[in-house]
Design a protein around this motif. Sequence first.
Motif, PDB file in Angstrom:
ATOM      1  N   VAL A 208       1.865   7.541  33.820  1.00  0.00           N
ATOM      2  CA  VAL A 208       0.743   6.787  34.380  1.00  0.00           C
ATOM      3  C   VAL A 208      -0.478   6.870  33.460  1.00  0.00           C
ATOM      4  CG1 VAL A 208      -0.932   6.689  36.283  1.00  0.00           C
ATOM      5  CG2 VAL A 208       1.507   6.977  36.779  1.00  0.00           C
TER       6      VAL A 208
ATOM      7  N   SER B 103       0.226   4.881  30.311  1.00  0.00           N
ATOM      8  CA  SER B 103       0.206   3.448  30.643  1.00  0.00           C
ATOM      9  C   SER B 103      -1.217   2.956  30.824  1.00  0.00           C
ATOM     10  CB  SER B 103       1.015   3.191  31.922  1.00  0.00           C
ATOM     11  OG  SER B 103       2.373   3.528  31.742  1.00  0.00           O
TER      12      SER B 103
ATOM     13  N   TYR C 261      -2.885   2.009  27.467  1.00  0.00           N
ATOM     14  CA  TYR C 261      -2.464   0.669  27.024  1.00  0.00           C
ATOM     15  C   TYR C 261      -3.037  -0.408  27.935  1.00  0.00           C
ATOM     16  CZ  TYR C 261       1.018   2.848  23.940  1.00  0.00           C
ATOM     17  OH  TYR C 261       1.638   3.559  22.951  1.00  0.00           O
ATOM     18  N   PHE C 262      -3.082  -0.113  29.234  1.00  0.00           N
ATOM     19  CA  PHE C 262      -3.586  -1.055  30.234  1.00  0.00           C
ATOM     20  C   PHE C 262      -4.990  -1.512  29.874  1.00  0.00           C
ATOM     21  CE2 PHE C 262      -5.206  -1.990  34.597  1.00  0.00           C
ATOM     22  CZ  PHE C 262      -4.228  -2.887  35.002  1.00  0.00           C
TER      23      PHE C 262
ATOM     24  N   TRP D  47       2.542  -2.153  30.337  1.00  0.00           N
ATOM     25  CA  TRP D  47       1.385  -2.241  31.224  1.00  0.00           C
ATOM     26  C   TRP D  47       0.173  -2.819  30.506  1.00  0.00           C
ATOM     27  CZ3 TRP D  47       1.696  -2.105  36.278  1.00  0.00           C
ATOM     28  CH2 TRP D  47       2.825  -1.517  36.850  1.00  0.00           C
TER      29      TRP D  47
ATOM     30  N   ILE E  93       0.615  -6.501  30.771  1.00  0.00           N
ATOM     31  CA  ILE E  93       0.351  -7.006  32.120  1.00  0.00           C
ATOM     32  C   ILE E  93      -1.133  -7.316  32.303  1.00  0.00           C
ATOM     33  CG2 ILE E  93       0.277  -6.346  34.566  1.00  0.00           C
ATOM     34  CD1 ILE E  93       2.961  -4.896  34.098  1.00  0.00           C
TER      35      ILE E  93
ATOM     36  N   ILE F 173       6.613  -8.797  27.701  1.00  0.00           N
ATOM     37  CA  ILE F 173       6.910  -7.856  28.776  1.00  0.00           C
ATOM     38  C   ILE F 173       8.416  -7.804  29.039  1.00  0.00           C
ATOM     39  CG2 ILE F 173       6.757  -7.548  31.292  1.00  0.00           C
ATOM     40  CD1 ILE F 173       3.835  -8.302  31.120  1.00  0.00           C
TER      41      ILE F 173
END
Length: 389
Positions: free
Chosen positions: A16, A19, A22-23, A144, A147, A256
Amino acid sequence: MSQQSSGQAPPTHLKVILSAQYFMFFGIMGIALPYFNLYCYHMKLSGFEIGIIGSSRSLLIILFSLIWGILADRYQNRRFLYILCQFIGACLCTLYLIADTFISILCVTLIVSVFYAPLISFIEAFTMDLIGDNKHTYGMIRLWGSILFIVMVLVVGELLNHFSYFIIIQMIVFGYFIQAFVAITIPSSQKKKNRKTKPSLNVLKRTNVVVYLISSFLMLVSHGTYYAFSSIHLELLGANSNEIAIYWALGSIAEIFVMFNSRRIFQRFQIESVLIFSFAIAAIRWLLMFYASEVWLVILIQILHAFTYGTFHMAGILYIDRCMPESTKTLGQAVNNAVSYGLGLMTGSFINGYLFETVGSHYSFIFSFVVAVFAGVLLWSVVERGVKP
């Protein structure tokens, strides 16, 4: 078939945290990459001036990603430098709010780039260290970022129907501060050895590493028209802001898909095979872009971004990680990022800024096609000779 270790999967909370890095990083890129040059274009900057800004930014990314990477490996303080660069960069980014000329935008871009430079190579190094032997899980963590990239592309595209282009800058600044606070959550990943560790550059002289870096550089040169002028190219074809948003979002949706299937891809195919395949698709993509004159067709071609960025990026990160000894992991990713997304994009932006002004964006894609073909053949020739890490 490639050989992958099958160690214990990294804990959920760790995935998490990784991620989230990167998110935020690619969420901001979802604003800046499609729309910053478009903002500059509407600020009456010429294609050549936009190319100078992009290439100058890339030049500093080349230099300072290496400097920060060497410091992180030498003093084993990657986490401290990562957080420091995040907060200083966010504060400096606020200067964009008062920059309204070519010179002022260029100056702000240069000083922000000094601290922006090492972020992605640090994130990649953190991830490679913290996921241990489970390198095949990289794609599931990295996706992520794609996204939020999609979300921000679509959101900003819609906002531009209601607000001025200045909202692009406001959202970039706001995003940088959120990213800085998210960076605090990253744990330290470097193994403590001596207080100072001198990273060795000898590994970068190996034939396979040199050829990979040259090919990676050329791959990003071939992307120069795409990254610097795609939004402007679409607008000139008659696309509106929603269509431009769909174009960029579709590319990330495609990437993705391959990132979600990264485990299957790299368990079935050698890393080198994935790289060569990506170059072949890049050549096809740029040739199709040359012939495409309808907005809907240009948008459809964007599906190929799954391979020219998605598989290429994952394979490149894994390849460099495999080549680098433990003491030069950060530097290895920094060099990879500097040569490709730094020097490659700088060269591509500069050349394509000139081509955009002289022959137009359509013919710029012919240049991209030729470069991608040459790069792919170069890498293939070395792989065929059996040169490996």
